[in-house]
Enzyme design. Structure first.
Site, short mmCIF file in Angstrom:
data_model
loop_
_atom_site.label_atom_id
_atom_site.label_comp_id
_atom_site.label_asym_id
_atom_site.label_seq_id
_atom_site.Cartn_x
_atom_site.Cartn_y
_atom_site.Cartn_z
N GLY A 184 2.63 -5.56 109.53
CA GLY A 184 4.04 -5.20 109.70
C GLY A 184 4.86 -6.28 110.37
N HIS A 228 7.77 11.29 108.03
CA HIS A 228 6.52 10.77 108.59
C HIS A 228 5.41 11.82 108.64
CE1 HIS A 228 4.03 7.79 110.41
NE2 HIS A 228 3.86 8.48 111.51
N GLY A 229 5.74 13.05 109.04
CA GLY A 229 4.73 14.10 109.11
C GLY A 229 4.17 14.45 107.74
N HIS A 273 19.57 1.72 97.61
CA HIS A 273 18.96 3.02 97.90
C HIS A 273 19.89 3.83 98.79
CE1 HIS A 273 15.87 -0.12 97.54
NE2 HIS A 273 15.34 0.73 96.71
N ARG A 297 12.64 1.21 109.20
CA ARG A 297 13.82 1.93 108.79
C ARG A 297 14.79 2.21 109.95
NH1 ARG A 297 13.71 4.55 104.03
NH2 ARG A 297 11.47 4.54 103.79
P1 ADP Z 1 9.02 5.02 106.25
O1 ADP Z 1 9.72 4.29 107.34
O2 ADP Z 1 8.75 4.16 105.05
O3 ADP Z 1 9.67 6.34 105.93
P2 ADP Z 1 7.04 6.48 107.79
O4 ADP Z 1 8.13 7.44 108.12
O5 ADP Z 1 5.77 7.07 107.28
O6 ADP Z 1 7.54 5.34 106.82
O7 ADP Z 1 6.64 5.65 109.08
C1 ADP Z 1 7.61 5.21 109.98
C2 ADP Z 1 6.90 4.47 111.09
O8 ADP Z 1 6.34 3.27 110.60
C3 ADP Z 1 7.83 4.02 112.18
O9 ADP Z 1 8.01 5.05 113.11
C4 ADP Z 1 7.12 2.82 112.78
O10 ADP Z 1 6.23 3.21 113.81
C5 ADP Z 1 6.28 2.34 111.64
N1 ADP Z 1 6.74 1.04 111.14
C6 ADP Z 1 7.71 0.79 110.25
N2 ADP Z 1 7.80 -0.53 110.01
C7 ADP Z 1 6.86 -1.13 110.78
C8 ADP Z 1 6.42 -2.47 110.98
N3 ADP Z 1 6.99 -3.48 110.32
N4 ADP Z 1 5.40 -2.70 111.83
C9 ADP Z 1 4.81 -1.68 112.48
N5 ADP Z 1 5.17 -0.40 112.34
C10 ADP Z 1 6.18 -0.12 111.50
MG MG Z 2 9.92 7.82 107.36
#
Ligand code: ADP
Ligand code: MG
Length: 597
Positions: free
Chosen positions: A500, A416-417, A223, A557
């Protein structure tokens, strides 16, 4: 930046149009099952008594994963959006469709989004009486050192693991045997890749990373995850040597031993180049007097139109050799010839068993729900107030979405938002469907499902598990008193930790949930009201959120950034604070209105 060119219609329709195209091309192999439209099941795969094999992951890796569905290989694939895990729904639909009564094995590459979504589907399948085991592929040597091999990503080596496990299941091996041989195949498979150019998502048409004009990146993920460094492009032989040296450092091969070779194109590298790479692989193996049992050269696990290739070796023993040679009939791979099963015992005959297991009736109707309203433990926080609290979260998330995306832009991928707003808009719609006799658990279930179906990112399964566990904590209750409300918050926090597997200090939303739950429990011990407990939780989340700026990311991530994430707040911790404070505000308002009225 110039946009890339693609043959697409509306980018939002691309997954369903691909599936439609695939089904139209291979109707004798694969059919769609279930309501999501994303569970593709082998026409001639699942059989009574046979262990079912479900594979899956994001799209953009074609022919993985749907191309490996068919007799002798996978029984079903769950299809996600481009580079995003499928949600639990299609995975569960696939599991139901392929369950022959002896269990189902989930096989997929090791990415946290996939792990969480497949685990959620496995939990639900278990609730329906389907025994599920998962084997996660971790073949990418570049993605973690050997001591932490279990953290490695899964890339082209998926192919060997799927093929071998699928063959074992087709030979009617037991659930334990299929799992054991899949794990052995994974342990024996090592892959190293090289990228020469980026790919672009259909939605953005922008290259997803940049790579110098005469440069290559060894070890880049499928990716576009960073590899082990960019360097000047070298000749095919010296690149092959670089990749193989890393593999040989971990895979000791003695004269006379046998391997299978996969030279995999990532999307826009010619077959001609792939054969040039294979030429050098064979020279190197010949020098070691290692025998090639079988080679596969072509596109097996791609990365849209990324330029580059990967080399995978799997060390074979007699068992693995036989399974690799076992016949299969799929769109992307045919080995030997497959004699179709005759009649009744095939997939069609399996429909009836779908949810006949007694446990299937379990969900929803809680043990206490037969009791009369009066007997059920109650509290001032009624289901209506719970719904109002979550409606306020939806509004607050919408108001803060840009802030959340900005935070994620600094240490994550900036979604995230957007993701949270999508999910909470869906929750808002689900809350409009709530019936007057829905209890708190039922409301939470509706919300979790709506969230999962609309959110592909890691926050999807995390928050959905929080909602499900919180709802379960209120099972059979007519309302929440302070103790039950604190248990509700604690259950949400525990659900996030369970899903998680992050610990406090890893810089995730756990760092907001844990202090929130602790602060709520403290307020309860001090005799606090429901409002006082929830306000304490919001303050705990706020402190936790602020604290995440002081720690380096170890999960999710942003963990790729490590120390570079210092000084920045975790976006998930921030959305947790937004949620809990919106819940507290709504609760205070609702209760004062009740008191006034
Ligand atoms: P992505 O990382 O898939 O883009 P989002 O941006 O919606 O997803 O969410 C990111 C958030 O997810 C991070 O800031 C963190 O707080 C949370 N997160 C990611 N992995 C984990 C995990 N394994 N356990 C708990 N929270 C996690
Ligand atoms: Mg994200």
């Amino acid at each position: 930046m110039t946009k890339t060119k693609k043959l697409i219609n509306n980018p939002d329709d691309i997954i369903f149009e691909m599936i439609e195209g695939f089904l139209g091309a291979h109707p004798h192999l694969v059919a769609r099952k279930g309501e999501s439209g994303r569970a593709l099941v082998a026409v001639d795969g699942p059989r009574e008594g046979k262990v079912g094999i479900v594979i899956g992951g994001g799209s953009g890796h074609e022919p993985a994963f749907l191309g490996y569905v068919g007799r002798g290989l996978a029984d079903a694939a769950a299809v996600g959006n481009v580079f995003a895990s499928p949600s639990p729904e299609p995975i569960l639909e696939a599991a139901r469709a392929v369950n022959g009564g002896t269990g189902v094995v989930f096989l997929y590459g090791n990415y946290s989004g996939d792990v969480m979504n497949f685990d959620m589907a496995a939990d639900e399948a278990a609730g329906e009486g389907i025994e599920v085991r998962s084997v996660v592929v971790t073949d990418d040597v570049a993605s973690a050192p050997a001591e932490r091999a279990h953290e490695r990503r899964g890339i082209a080596g998926d192919f060997f693991v799927f093929k071998i496990a699928g063959a074992a299941a087709d030979r009617m091996a037991s659930l334990e045997e299929v799992v054991a041989v899949a794990e052995k195949a994974n342990r024996s498979t090592f892959t190293m890749g090289v990228a020469l150019g980026p790919c672009s998502l259909p939605q953005t048409l922008k290259p997803n990373f940049s790579i110098g004009e005469n440069a290559m990146e060894i070890g880049m993920g499928i990716h576009g995850e960073p590899g082990i460094g960019q360097g000047p492009l070298e000749s095919a032989d010296s690149v092959t040597d670089k990749l193989l040296d890393r593999i040989f450092a971990e895979l000791s091969l003695s004269p006379g031993e046998e391997v299978a070779v996969l030279v995999n194109g990532l999307g826009s590298t010619s077959q001609m180049e792939l054969y040039v790479l294979h030429r050098r692989v064979k020279q190197r193996l010949d020098e070691k007097r290692v025998l090639i049992h079988r080679s596969f050269v072509g596109e097996y696990v791609t990365s849209l139109e990324m330029a580059g290739a990967s080399i995978s070796l799997i060390k074979l023993d007699e068992e693995l050799k036989a399974l690799l040679d076992h016949p299969c009939q799929t769109a992307a791979l045919q080995v030997g010839s497959v004699v179709p099963e005759s009649g009744a015992s095939r997939s069609a005959g399996m429909e009836h068993r779908k949810s006949s297991h007694p446990a299937a009736a379990r969900s929803g109707s809680a043990p206490g729900s037969a009791r009369s309203q009066a007997e059920r433990p109650g509290g001032e926080v009624t289901p209506q107030i719970v719904a109002a609290m979550f409606r306020n979260v939806a509004a607050a998330i919408d108001a803060r979405k840009d802030w959340l995306s900005e935070l994620d832009g600094v240490i994550g991928d900036g979604d995230h938002g957007i993701t949270m707003a999508l999910g909470w808009t869906a929750i808002g719609r689900a809350l409009d469907q709530v019936n007057s006799d829905d209890d708190i658990e039922a409301i939470c279930k509706r919300m979790a499902k709506a969230f999962l179906d609309s959110v592909g990112a890691s926050s999807g399964p995390l928050y959905a598990t929080a909602l499900l566990r919180a709802g379960e904590s209120a099972r059979g209750r007519a309302g929440l008193d302070a103790a039950a409300l604190v248990a509700f918050i604690e259950a949400a926090a525990a659900g996030i930790r369970e899903r998680g597997k992050a610990e406090p200090g890893d810089k995730t939303m756990v760092d907001a949930w844990v202090p929130a739950a602790e602060a709520a429990a403290r307020a309860l011990r001090e005799g606090g009201s429901v409002v006082a407990c929830l306000k304490a939780a919001a303050r705990g989340a706020e402190e936790g959120m602020n604290g995440t700026a002081k720690i380096a990311a170890r999960k999710g991530r942003s963990s790729k950034l490590g120390e570079r994430s210092l000084g920045h707040m975790d976006p998930g911790a921030a959305s947790t604070f937004v949620m809990l404070s919106a819940m507290a505000k709504a609760l205070e308002r609702e209760l004062s209105e009740t008191a006034d009225g």
